[in-house]
Design an enzyme around this catalytic site. Structure first.
Site, PDB file in Angstrom:
ATOM      1  N   GLU A   1       0.793  -1.246   0.000  1.00 21.55           N
ATOM      2  CA  GLU A   1       0.000   0.000   0.000  1.00 21.55           C
ATOM      3  C   GLU A   1       0.817   1.284   0.000  1.00 21.55           C
ATOM      4  OE1 GLU A   1      -2.871  -0.127   3.170  1.00 21.55           O
ATOM      5  OE2 GLU A   1      -3.956  -1.784   2.277  1.00 21.55           O
TER       6      GLU A   1
ATOM      7  N   GLU B   1      -5.713  -8.637   1.037  1.00 22.39           N
ATOM      8  CA  GLU B   1      -6.365  -8.247   2.283  1.00 22.39           C
ATOM      9  C   GLU B   1      -7.820  -7.943   2.009  1.00 22.39           C
ATOM     10  OE1 GLU B   1      -4.613  -4.981   4.493  1.00 22.39           O
ATOM     11  OE2 GLU B   1      -2.576  -5.747   4.161  1.00 22.39           O
TER      12      GLU B   1
HETATM   13  C1  FCB Z   1      -4.521  -2.059   5.525  1.00 20.43           C
HETATM   14  C2  FCB Z   1      -3.172  -2.434   6.057  1.00 20.43           C
HETATM   15  C3  FCB Z   1      -3.231  -3.456   7.155  1.00 20.43           C
HETATM   16  C4  FCB Z   1      -4.382  -3.200   8.106  1.00 20.43           C
HETATM   17  C5  FCB Z   1      -5.656  -3.048   7.350  1.00 20.43           C
HETATM   18  C6  FCB Z   1      -6.869  -2.844   8.220  1.00 20.43           C
HETATM   19  O1  FCB Z   1      -4.467  -0.782   4.989  1.00 20.43           O
HETATM   20  O2  FCB Z   1      -2.374  -2.937   5.031  1.00 20.43           O
HETATM   21  O3  FCB Z   1      -2.002  -3.457   7.806  1.00 20.43           O
HETATM   22  O4  FCB Z   1      -4.112  -2.094   8.888  1.00 20.43           O
HETATM   23  O5  FCB Z   1      -5.548  -1.973   6.471  1.00 20.43           O
END
Ligand code: FCB
Length: 803
Positions: free
Chosen positions: A175, A376
């Site tokens: 990110e 994620e």
């Molecule tokens: C993302 C991050 C991860 C976590 C989630 C909720 O942006 O990569 O580490 O904090 O959000």
């Protein structure tokens, strides 16, 4: 692996063979052991130890103590059936001061972890940078310093040299948008700097680090190389509930600009070797482009095997002239970031699973060369531990919704290879500290006890079946709790709502049943006191018979509302309320508990029914904006904007004496159309000339005659209804005016006949079937306990020969 390998195996919504199921974490969020074995400080140590930076002053000093408990954690992963585990390597464990020789003890830890995973048949997926930059590098400028990218390449080499024989899948940077914007743009994350100019420098250097790291990995023989981005479909508020809606030109520009900042600023350099022009223009304006050197974009544009997608929630924006820029999006002037009308997680993030389908299909369409992996997806909720269970039904529902959305994308041809939940464990959620729990496994931070939540047990079944049950998981209902406790629904409801009228004894019995069943009251249950009937009334109100004829699009509207309701399993009753008596009947029926809700077609601004129905407390959605005083929500069409666009079109055609034939003045839609006409003219200083009709063809003819008498030199007419426009056309031809040469004319609604007139009629198309569907959706959402929200759908000018 293609969509053709997906088949409906029995009762399962199956994913492709070989689909990867796993979970993700990040070093600083779980490891703890912040000073063990030679680890150096990172920017997150410094930041979290600075008073006021994190919730409760929480730090990652201990976190989940995973550094010491990794073996048990891997065992638990195996029990859950995970096929892959994405973790990050802490750069300050490997190079405590960010450069120079490797710290052997740090590498040893990951070596042990990888072996443990492989022994448990879990594929290690390694992220090289998940935000814990060695503090020593920050002291030299951190990500605003170009050199950091080169240091990252060295570090990558060290880690690959040690783990590359056993790790197949590598993610370079996690990110970059979040790292740059939250860390350097608004200071909410480490290192806590706040400068619009630094954001783009940091961003570019993070991308450069990715490219240089990817090159090292490729040259060292890595099997799969990925970049992980936080991606969000950028949509307008109306598209939250209706993704197919076409936004206005202004909103489309807002959407594109933000899409360029949050998505394409990273996707395009990494996968196409260029920055999108709108982002480049903003960068230039904010701090110049001198940090982008020749050859950088080639270096960033390395061949990738996978794109890692972190999806949580869409980005909802619309055009709003005069709005100052949002600090997280330098260059976003004149854009309003709005919330979505959707349920939210404990982070306040709107839950919009369809956003994942949109995102995945878009990525496969625009960047077809790269495979996709959800690295994620997950949600924080306020979990409650009951004995040795955590009934996190909301989280299960969240995953279920998003997996269905992912499956839909695969069916539409998206090349999605796997899905990693965020997160394996409750952990240090950055600035939110330990208060926000994202884990599928609960962690008691006092005792370090791990407790798989219900969502983890559910996920284990998904993995085992490589898919979902076709039938949704049924959440335990209020009825079930009432039955288990042996009390009435209203008693359960009173206990849940914390009303003091229930005896302690019954309260305890109800709470036991709630815990036993894992019942999580949603907002509907909280307010629910009546039984669902699955009946909806479609009420047509306020057009006193004979005053003016039926709306030509009325039947299409009723048909699509009815169909939509029936598709949702509702029974539909059509009720007319065109007299005082009729209105009373409807009111009584609504108040009697026979209905779940009402779709109301009310046209007169003086209609008392919207207010009366709102008073009964049942959900009501109006087709069209009701009188200002009525508190019901509505799905309207943009009557004002449509009229204004028609008049602006006439002005653009060079017309200067533009008259209007307005609709019945006591209807809200006609008032709005007239307002649009007036506003468009007011801007130009031209005067308005108005006649009024009652929407019939004959009334349009009469109004036209009157206008020609009042102003023989008029050169255009805006007519607030197509039937009236057809009448007006007749009068124009009878009076020897050529259309459009002498007089141009625009209608409204685009009824079927509009394209057959001679000449064919330019008109404003109103999306009436969409409007009916939107009203039904708003209503169904309210019935499910969602917020009472409204929507206005755009109209479209259809240009034909009459102008
Ligand atoms: C993302 C991050 C991860 C976590 C989630 C909720 O942006 O990569 O580490 O904090 O959000």
């Amino acid at each position: 692996m293609t969509a053709t390998t997906i088949s409906a195996r029995g009762e399962t919504l199956a994913f492709p063979d070989g689909f990867v199921w796993g979970a993700a974490t990040a070093a600083y969020q779980i490891e703890g052991a912040a000073r063990d074995d030679g680890r150096g400080p990172s920017i997150w140590d410094t930041f979290s130890h600075t008073p006021g930076r994190t919730a409760g002053g929480h730090t990652g000093d201990v976190a989940c103590d995973h550094y010491h408990r990794y073996a048990g954690d891997v065992r638990m992963m195996a029990e859950l059936g995970l096929g892959a585990y994405r973790f990050s390597v802490a750069w300050p464990r490997i190079q405590p001061s960010g450069s120079g020789p490797a710290n052997a003890a740090g590498l040893d830890f990951y070596d042990r972890l990888v072996d443990e995973l492989l022994a448990a048949d879990i594929a290690p997926y390694v992220t090289l940078y998940h935000w814990d930059l060695p503090q020593a590098l920050e002291d030299l400028g951190g990500w605003t310093n170009r050199d950091t990218a080169y240091r990252f390449a060295d570090y990558t080499q060290i880690v690959h040299d040690r783990l590359g024989d056993r790790v197949g899948t590598w993610m370079t940077v996690n990110e970059p948008w979040v790292a740059a914007v939250l860390g350097y743009g608004i200071g909410a994350h480490a290192p806590g700097r706040a400068s619009a100019a630094e954001v783009f420098r940091a961003s570019h250097h993070l991308l450069l680090a990715h490219g240089l790291g990817a090159r090292v990995l490729r040259e060292s023989g890595a099997r799969e190389i990925a970049l992980t981005l936080n991606l969000a479909p950028v949509i307008t508020p109306d598209q939250v509930n209706d993704p197919d809606l076409v936004p206005s030109a202004e909103d489309a520009e807002a959407v594109n600009r933000i899409d360029c900042l949050i998505n394409r600023q990273y996707l395009d350099p990494a996968l196409r070797g260029s920055y999108p022009a709108p982002a480049l223009a903003i960068m230039d304006r904010m701090g110049g482009l001198d940090h982008i050197r020749d050859g950088d974009l080639e270096a960033i544009n390395q061949p990738l095997d996978l794109l890692g997608i972190n999806y949580y929630t869409p980005c909802v924006v619309r055009s709003e002239p005069g709005e100052p820029a949002n600090a997280a999006y330098p260059g976003s002037e004149d854009i309003r970031f709005s919330g979505a009308h959707a349920p939210t997680t404990a982070m306040g993030w709107a839950i919009v699973p369809t956003g994942l389908t949109q995102l995945l299909t878009r990525l496969s369409r625009d960047y077809p060369e790269v495979g996709l992996l959800v690295t994620e997806n997950g949600a924080a909720f306020d979990d409650v531990v009951t004995g040795d269970r955590v009934h996190d039904t909301d989280r299960t529902a969240f995953f279920e919704g998003h997996l269905r959305a992912a499956h839909a994308a695969i069916e539409a041809g998206s090349d999605l290879r796997g899905f990693l939940v965020w997160s394996l464990l409750d952990n240090f959620e950055w600035a939110e500290g330990y208060d926000k729990r994202f884990g599928i496994v609960h962690v008691d931070f006092e005792t370090q006890r791990r407790l798989p939540k219900d969502s983890a047990l559910w996920y284990r079944e998904v993995i085992r079946h490589n898919g979902l049950h076709r039938e949704r998981v049924r959440r335990p209902t209020l009825e079930a709790v009432a039955a288990r406790a042996g009390v009435s629904r209203s008693t359960v409801s009173r206990v849940i709502n914390g009303e003091g009228t229930v005896s302690d004894e019954f309260r305890a019995i109800v709470l036991d049943a709630v815990n036993e069943l894992g019942y999580v009251p949603n907002s509907a249950a909280r307010s629910l006191v009546t039984r669902r009937t699955d009946s909806i009334a479609l009420v047509v109100s306020g057009s006193p018979a004979g005053a003016y004829p039926d709306d030509p699009l009325f039947s299409a509207t009723v048909r699509s509302a009815t169909r939509e309701l029936e598709d949702a399993g509702k029974r539909v009753t059509l009720m007319l309320a065109d007299s005082a008596e009729g209105r009373l009947r409807v009111e009584r029926y609504a108040a009697s508990g026979h209905l779940d809700g009402v779709v109301l077609d009310s046209t007169l601004s003086s209609d008392p029914l919207p207010t009366a129905l709102a008073r009964t407390g049942i959900p009501v959605v109006s087709l069209g904006r009701p009188a200002v005083s009525a508190p019901t929500s509505y799905a309207d069409i943009d009557n004002t904007g449509g009229a204004a666009s028609a008049v602006r079109h006439l002005l653009a055609r060079g017309r200067r004496r533009i008259a209007a034939i307005a609709g019945p003045p006591d209807t809200i839609a006609a008032q709005d159309r007239l307002r649009g006409y007036r506003e468009a003219l007011r801007d130009t200083g031209h005067r308005s000339i108005i006649a009024v009709g009652d929407l019939t063809l004959a009334s349009g003819a009469d109004a036209m005659r009157q206008l020609l008498r009042d102003d023989p030199a008029l050169d255009a007419v805006f007519v607030a209804g197509d039937l009236m426009a057809i009448g007006a056309l007749r009068v124009l031809s009878e009076s020897g005016r050529r259309v459009p040469d002498d007089v141009a004319i625009v209608g409204f609604d685009d009824i079927g006949a509009a394209s057959y007139t001679v000449p064919a009629l330019t008109t404003v198309r109103t999306p009436r079937t969409d409007q009916a569907r939107a009203a039904v959706r708003l209503l169904l959402r309210q019935i499910d306990g969602g917020p009472a929200s409204s929507t206005i759908l755009p109209t479209e000018l259809v240009i034909r020969e009459s102008t």
